[in-house]
Structures are given as C-alpha cells and as structure tokens.
Design an enzyme around this catalytic site. Sequence first.
Site, PDB file in Angstrom:
ATOM      1  N   LYS A 125      38.328  12.827  17.826  1.00 15.18           N
ATOM      2  CA  LYS A 125      37.580  12.623  18.892  1.00 15.18           C
ATOM      3  C   LYS A 125      37.712  10.929  19.513  1.00 15.18           C
ATOM      4  O   LYS A 125      37.782  10.807  20.680  1.00 15.18           O
ATOM      5  CB  LYS A 125      36.239  12.786  18.715  1.00 15.18           C
ATOM      6  CG  LYS A 125      35.105  12.327  19.789  1.00 15.18           C
ATOM      7  CD  LYS A 125      33.544  12.903  19.573  1.00 15.18           C
ATOM      8  CE  LYS A 125      32.824  11.997  20.356  1.00 15.18           C
ATOM      9  NZ  LYS A 125      31.985  10.865  19.672  1.00 15.18           N
ATOM     10  N   ASP A 143      32.277  16.037  22.090  1.00 14.50           N
ATOM     11  CA  ASP A 143      31.171  15.291  21.728  1.00 14.50           C
ATOM     12  C   ASP A 143      29.904  16.532  21.626  1.00 14.50           C
ATOM     13  O   ASP A 143      30.543  17.560  22.142  1.00 14.50           O
ATOM     14  CB  ASP A 143      30.833  14.087  22.458  1.00 14.50           C
ATOM     15  CG  ASP A 143      29.929  14.377  23.797  1.00 14.50           C
ATOM     16  OD1 ASP A 143      30.122  15.446  24.319  1.00 14.50           O
ATOM     17  OD2 ASP A 143      29.371  13.610  24.428  1.00 14.50           O
TER      18      ASP A 143
END
Length: 228
Positions: A125, A143
């Site tokens: 991420k 997210d």
Amino acid sequence: MARLGPRHRRLPEILRRLAVAYPDARCELDFTTPFELLVATVLSAQCTDRRVNMVTARLFPTLDGPASLVALGPDRLAEQIRDVGLFRAKARSLVSLSQDLLRLHQGQVPGERAALEALAGVGKKTASVVLANAFGVPALAVDTHVFRVSHRLGLASAKSADRTADQLMALLPPANWISFHHQLIAHGRTVCHARNPACNTCTLLPVCPEGHRRSAPASVLGPGQHSH
Ligand code: SF4
C-alpha cells in the site's frame, strides 16, 4: 440485485459517476518531495491525513532528506511525531527505511515497486501511494475506504487489502487506477460511511448492489429508477 448486471458491465457507469462527483480528487497528504511523501504515508497508518499534515508541517522544515532523519534518531523523532498513533514504532520504522535509502539508493526514493517494497517497513500500500503520487506510475493503493466502497459496489470480494488491490487492478484499466483510488477515498469519507452510508443520496445507488440492499423500498421501483 441480479438486474444490476455483472461488475465489468457496471464499471463504466461507476467510473463516469465518480468522475462527475469527484473531478479534483487527489492525495490529501502534504509533501514536496518523494521522501516527504514516503514519510507522510508511513505516518498515515491508522491516522487521519489531517493529523499527519499537522505533524509534518512542523517536521518537514527541520528535515533535509533521509540523512537528517537518521541523524535525528528514533527517540527525538518519536517526540516530534507523538501526535500520530503508534509514534514510537513509526519513528523506528522511518529511521530504518531512511538508512536503507542511504545504503541502497544514495538517499533517493526509488520509483520502482520492487525497490520500494524492499525498504524497511514499506508494504504494497505504501509503495502504491508513493508510486502513484510522487512518480505518476499507475498503482492502486487499498486503504480502509477503498476496501469498503469497492466491496459494497461489488467490484472486489477478497478478504485482504492486497488481494483487493489485485482484483481492482485486474478489473480497471491502468489509466484509471490513480483517480479511482482518490475518488473512492473521497466517496468513503463523504457519502459511503462505514456505519451509515448515505445510500439514498448517493450518486452510485443505481449501480450499487449494497445500496440496493440497504434501500429496499427504492429497489422495487425497477431498473434505472430510484427514489431521489
Ligand atoms: Fe455506498 Fe450506499 Fe453509495 Fe453503495 S449506494 S456506494 S453502499 S453509499
């Protein structure tokens, strides 16, 4: 729900509606260099972007790249970032990744995924956020907002964020990855809230399976119709 059609058929309409609703969606973290974005992204784990920006507004003017962060050391850095959650662990992590940058990349943040993910504490991420926003390389970070909204829209079904990112990247053209990420975050923050999504005023309701489930009276109106 079946009348909504499979996800690849709903996708163009979802993208069109998101682009209309959030034409200027962008990274909310403040930064001026790839290194600052990397630091801000590490700080943003389990913390709001707004709080991170407050902390980095004080921190960044005192930093001049990874060498100055290493010189600060984990204890003094922890003091400076103590307004974000997990600040001691994040301070240690930032010192380690800065050491990696100095040792492996002459203090520069690399613009390739494999090199980013090889840095201490940098996962898929964080690498995606840096690639997309500092280098303009197509990447799709997942997210909590992207995870929740993409699942509600029926675009992903994986249990983990990383696997969800894989599913979304397989579904969307690379040209849409960066904007889709920002638009879903904006939508999750303003409309598709975790507890009480505002389905009845949501622009995506006509193409959203979860919205149809939650707005049962509207769903009996028939395809293409809704109650607002
Ligand atoms: Fe979220 Fe409801 Fe909109 Fe679907 S219709 S995206 S569940 S707010």
